[in-house]
Design a protein around this motif. Structure first.
Motif, mmCIF file in Angstrom:
data_model
loop_
_atom_site.group_PDB
_atom_site.id
_atom_site.type_symbol
_atom_site.label_atom_id
_atom_site.label_comp_id
_atom_site.label_asym_id
_atom_site.label_seq_id
_atom_site.Cartn_x
_atom_site.Cartn_y
_atom_site.Cartn_z
ATOM 1 N N LYS A 452 9.062 -31.507 -60.342
ATOM 2 C CA LYS A 452 10.374 -32.371 -60.117
ATOM 3 C C LYS A 452 10.897 -33.194 -61.814
ATOM 4 O O LYS A 452 9.813 -33.695 -62.094
ATOM 5 C CB LYS A 452 10.382 -33.327 -58.870
ATOM 6 C CG LYS A 452 9.630 -32.425 -57.706
ATOM 7 C CD LYS A 452 10.291 -34.273 -56.686
ATOM 8 C CE LYS A 452 9.941 -33.628 -55.124
ATOM 9 N NZ LYS A 452 10.616 -34.468 -54.024
ATOM 10 N N ARG A 455 17.019 -36.190 -61.575
ATOM 11 C CA ARG A 455 17.780 -36.431 -59.998
ATOM 12 C C ARG A 455 18.692 -35.487 -61.440
ATOM 13 O O ARG A 455 19.765 -36.149 -61.966
ATOM 14 C CB ARG A 455 17.516 -37.534 -59.363
ATOM 15 C CG ARG A 455 19.120 -37.470 -58.251
ATOM 16 C CD ARG A 455 18.984 -38.770 -58.087
ATOM 17 N NE ARG A 455 19.717 -38.799 -56.869
ATOM 18 C CZ ARG A 455 20.035 -40.445 -56.017
ATOM 19 N NH1 ARG A 455 19.958 -41.122 -56.295
ATOM 20 N NH2 ARG A 455 20.989 -39.874 -54.921
ATOM 21 N N LYS A 457 19.407 -32.611 -61.586
ATOM 22 C CA LYS A 457 19.637 -31.604 -63.119
ATOM 23 C C LYS A 457 18.583 -29.704 -62.513
ATOM 24 O O LYS A 457 17.783 -30.615 -61.696
ATOM 25 C CB LYS A 457 18.519 -31.864 -64.301
ATOM 26 C CG LYS A 457 19.236 -33.085 -64.942
ATOM 27 C CD LYS A 457 18.110 -33.030 -66.269
ATOM 28 C CE LYS A 457 18.880 -34.236 -67.398
ATOM 29 N NZ LYS A 457 18.063 -34.416 -69.263
ATOM 30 N N GLN A 458 19.124 -29.214 -62.857
ATOM 31 C CA GLN A 458 18.623 -27.876 -62.173
ATOM 32 C C GLN A 458 18.365 -26.896 -63.198
ATOM 33 O O GLN A 458 19.239 -26.892 -64.175
ATOM 34 C CB GLN A 458 19.197 -26.974 -61.354
ATOM 35 C CG GLN A 458 19.498 -28.103 -59.864
ATOM 36 C CD GLN A 458 20.539 -27.390 -58.881
ATOM 37 O OE1 GLN A 458 21.666 -26.277 -59.595
ATOM 38 N NE2 GLN A 458 20.434 -27.732 -57.592
ATOM 39 N N ARG A 474 18.788 -21.034 -59.310
ATOM 40 C CA ARG A 474 18.498 -22.354 -59.516
ATOM 41 C C ARG A 474 17.703 -23.359 -59.021
ATOM 42 O O ARG A 474 17.353 -23.036 -57.783
ATOM 43 C CB ARG A 474 19.532 -23.167 -59.624
ATOM 44 C CG ARG A 474 21.244 -22.806 -60.201
ATOM 45 C CD ARG A 474 21.267 -22.586 -61.365
ATOM 46 N NE ARG A 474 21.199 -24.172 -61.923
ATOM 47 C CZ ARG A 474 20.940 -24.493 -63.594
ATOM 48 N NH1 ARG A 474 20.571 -23.314 -64.624
ATOM 49 N NH2 ARG A 474 22.032 -25.605 -63.458
ATOM 50 N N ARG A 476 15.211 -26.443 -58.738
ATOM 51 C CA ARG A 476 14.694 -28.231 -59.166
ATOM 52 C C ARG A 476 13.413 -28.522 -59.488
ATOM 53 O O ARG A 476 13.403 -30.335 -59.586
ATOM 54 C CB ARG A 476 14.993 -29.128 -58.141
ATOM 55 C CG ARG A 476 16.782 -29.128 -57.734
ATOM 56 C CD ARG A 476 16.928 -30.019 -56.398
ATOM 57 N NE ARG A 476 18.108 -29.939 -56.244
ATOM 58 C CZ ARG A 476 18.688 -29.142 -55.341
ATOM 59 N NH1 ARG A 476 18.455 -28.411 -54.240
ATOM 60 N NH2 ARG A 476 20.036 -29.088 -54.948
ATOM 61 N N THR A 477 12.668 -27.404 -59.663
ATOM 62 C CA THR A 477 11.380 -27.835 -60.537
ATOM 63 C C THR A 477 11.202 -27.062 -61.304
ATOM 64 O O THR A 477 11.677 -25.738 -61.299
ATOM 65 C CB THR A 477 10.209 -27.667 -59.411
ATOM 66 O OG1 THR A 477 10.423 -25.847 -58.830
ATOM 67 C CG2 THR A 477 10.376 -28.636 -58.228
ATOM 68 N N GLU A 478 10.109 -27.629 -62.725
ATOM 69 C CA GLU A 478 9.696 -26.269 -63.827
ATOM 70 C C GLU A 478 8.669 -26.376 -63.414
ATOM 71 O O GLU A 478 7.561 -27.473 -63.617
ATOM 72 C CB GLU A 478 10.333 -27.530 -64.619
ATOM 73 C CG GLU A 478 9.792 -28.947 -65.349
ATOM 74 C CD GLU A 478 10.359 -29.578 -66.418
ATOM 75 O OE1 GLU A 478 11.246 -29.028 -66.997
ATOM 76 O OE2 GLU A 478 9.951 -30.865 -67.281
ATOM 77 N N GLY A 485 12.313 -23.212 -65.927
ATOM 78 C CA GLY A 485 12.164 -23.567 -64.235
ATOM 79 C C GLY A 485 11.705 -22.896 -63.469
ATOM 80 O O GLY A 485 11.728 -21.621 -64.069
ATOM 81 N N HIS A 487 10.143 -21.733 -58.938
ATOM 82 C CA HIS A 487 10.362 -22.182 -57.922
ATOM 83 C C HIS A 487 8.769 -22.720 -57.677
ATOM 84 O O HIS A 487 7.539 -21.623 -58.343
ATOM 85 C CB HIS A 487 10.817 -21.145 -56.945
ATOM 86 C CG HIS A 487 11.994 -21.231 -56.991
ATOM 87 N ND1 HIS A 487 13.329 -20.124 -57.405
ATOM 88 C CD2 HIS A 487 13.361 -22.747 -56.813
ATOM 89 C CE1 HIS A 487 13.567 -20.233 -57.126
ATOM 90 N NE2 HIS A 487 14.559 -21.835 -57.035
#
Length: 496
Positions: A452, A455, A457-458, A474, A476-478, A485, A487
């Motif tokens: 993750k 908080r 950031k995207q 977008r 929220r994980t990398e 980035g 998914h």
């Protein structure tokens, strides 16, 4: 040797040495038959016994059961249940099933306390990336859960008169029994004994054998080649209720006759070695009438001559008795043994080798075929517990197939030196896994891990986003490795 007369002659004492004479064995072609080229890889021998047709049936029945389960149980399956991921990931494919087999076999080489530990990423010392590269934990456990070979809807219930406890894996036993004999012609010496698949699960087939290491389990009657341990035929014992013994016959005698007649080896001059559970004078005479020889230990309670029953042989001074072609021997090897060993045979004469009877030397050499096969299989089998007894037996048969395929390879290959059994299994695992990994498009590196972002950031997903064409998704994980980035559902297609 003379045949069995209608009016048998009485038993009489014989003194060694008799003339050293053994019956002729006229089958010339022994060992593997219908083999691929001698330089074929190990996977070719595995596919002989675990054919593509069998794999397709596993895939078809597994998908059918999984889809039925998802349809009928969707109202009471929890929102976070692993089963819901089946449809998201799609049906099982042939490539996935091969990968599933490779994971099962590799778990026998790399043993861990639980299945989830193979996907442990929290401890660096316990990490095994290969398993994560093959499957996600949930996908593997779903395949294992839904694994089927027969349609559940067509199986009779317990209250049905046609119900059989082994009905879920009996088709696989019938299939492999045909394959085992189709590709192998055994040598003269055969061994028959019982084998136990250890389990304490609830089943009508559960047996208790105190002499076995597991003690509780599913019992198989095994016919193997005595020298190599190659499995020729196996039959599951379903219990007294489902496998009754015909009136007037002993269970051991019935098992021997059924195994030999089922394999069409009766009447061809083979020599069978059995222990005292199977041996009886009536069985010895019956087999001799069918041109089949037997050597085995026999109990004093059997119908043996009084001169042998009451004999008290001294150490290394065997006592022999004969009735036509039947030879029976009582022998005591040392003073520590309170009771002598009694052996009956239709293949050997009264001969001694430095005091030890030749018939007993042969029995010690050839009786351990089933034990040899069990010892070889347990070496690379993780013996994992399972709530489903039939599924444990199913996986056990997979390892039997792998063991027999190694014997075919070992006797047919021209590699010098040939692969060890460990190297053979590793080669089969790599071959099965390679096709699955190629299909996934990432054959060498495991799936990347994700984490993750901080908080708020995207980042654009590197897989499903394309800003040049106006597509932006977008995340929220990398990716842990490249910090792009990503998914969770896109990580299978990500290469970095």
């Amino acid at each position: 040797m003379a045949g069995v007369n209608a009016n048998p002659t009485p038993w009489f004492r014989v003194l060694p040495p008799e003339e050293d004479e053994e019956p002729e064995f006229n089958i010339n072609q022994r060992g593997p038959i219908r083999m691929p080229d001698t330089n074929s890889p190990p996977i070719a021998y595995f596919y002989l016994l675990f054919s593509i047709e069998l794999m397709k049936e596993f895939v078809r029945q597994t998908n059918s059961y999984a889809n039925d389960m998802c349809n009928t149980a969707r109202h009471y399956i929890g929102r976070k249940s692993r089963k819901l991921r089946w449809r998201r990931n799609g049906n099982l494919t042939m490539f996935e099933f091969k990968g599933f087999l490779s994971v099962l076999f590799n778990m026998g080489l790399i043993r861990k306390v639980s299945i989830s530990e193979y996907w442990n990423t929290k401890s660096v010392s316990q990490s095994t990336p290969w398993f994560r590269c093959m499957f996600s934990r949930n996908r593997f456990q779903n395949i294992l859960k839904f694994l089927r070979l027969v349609c559940d809807n067509r199986l009779p219930n317990r209250n049905n008169q046609n119900y059989r406890p082994a009905q879920r894996f009996q088709p696989l036993i019938d299939f492999v029994n045909r394959k085992f004999l189709f590709y192998y012609c055994p040598r003269k010496e055969l061994s028959i004994d019982e084998s136990l698949v250890g389990t304490k699960g609830r089943t009508a087939m559960l047996q208790y054998i105190p002499s076995k290491r597991s003690r509780f389990g599913i019992k198989f009657w095994m016919l193997v080649e005595a020298v190599t341990g190659y499995i020729l035929h196996m039959k599951v014992y379903e219990g007294k209720k489902y496998d009754p013994v015909p009136n007037g016959t002993l269970q051991g005698s019935n098992v021997v006759m059924n195994l030999l007649s089922s394999t069409s080896l009766l009447g061809k001059g083979y020599h069978v070695f059995v222990d005292s559970f199977f041996t009886s004078i009536s069985l010895v005479k019956t087999l001799l009438r069918h041109n089949t020889y037997l050597t085995g230990t026999i109990r004093k309670s059997g119908k043996i001559p009084k001169m042998i029953k009451d004999a008290k042989p001294k150490v290394d001074e065997p006592v022999f008795a004969r009735q036509g072609p039947l030879l029976i021997c009582s022998y005591k090897q040392n003073e520590r043994r309170r009771k002598p060993v009694i052996v009956v045979s239709t293949n050997y004469n009264a001969l001694s080798n430095t005091g030890k009877p030749k018939v007993l030397c042969a029995y010690n050499t050839f009786m351990g075929g089933v034990d040899l096969a069990d010892q070889m299989i347990v070496t690379y089998n993780d013996k994992r517990k399972s709530c489903r007894v039939w599924k444990k037996v199913l996986i056990h048969i997979f390892h039997r197939i792998l063991f027999n395929s190694y014997i075919l390879y070992y006797q047919n290959t021209d590699e010098r030196p040939p692969l060890t059994r460990l190297q053979f299994i590793q080669s089969v695992i790599d071959s099965l896994a390679h096709e699955h990994l190629l299909k996934k498009g990432n054959p060498l590196t495991p799936q990347p891990g994700i984490r993750k972002l901080q908080r708020g950031k995207q980042k654009d997903c590197t897989v499903c986003s394309d800003r040049k064409n106006g597509i932006r998704h977008r995340a929220r994980t990398e990716c842990v490795r490249c910090k792009k980035g990503l998914h969770n559902q896109c990580k299978r297609r990500h290469v970095c």
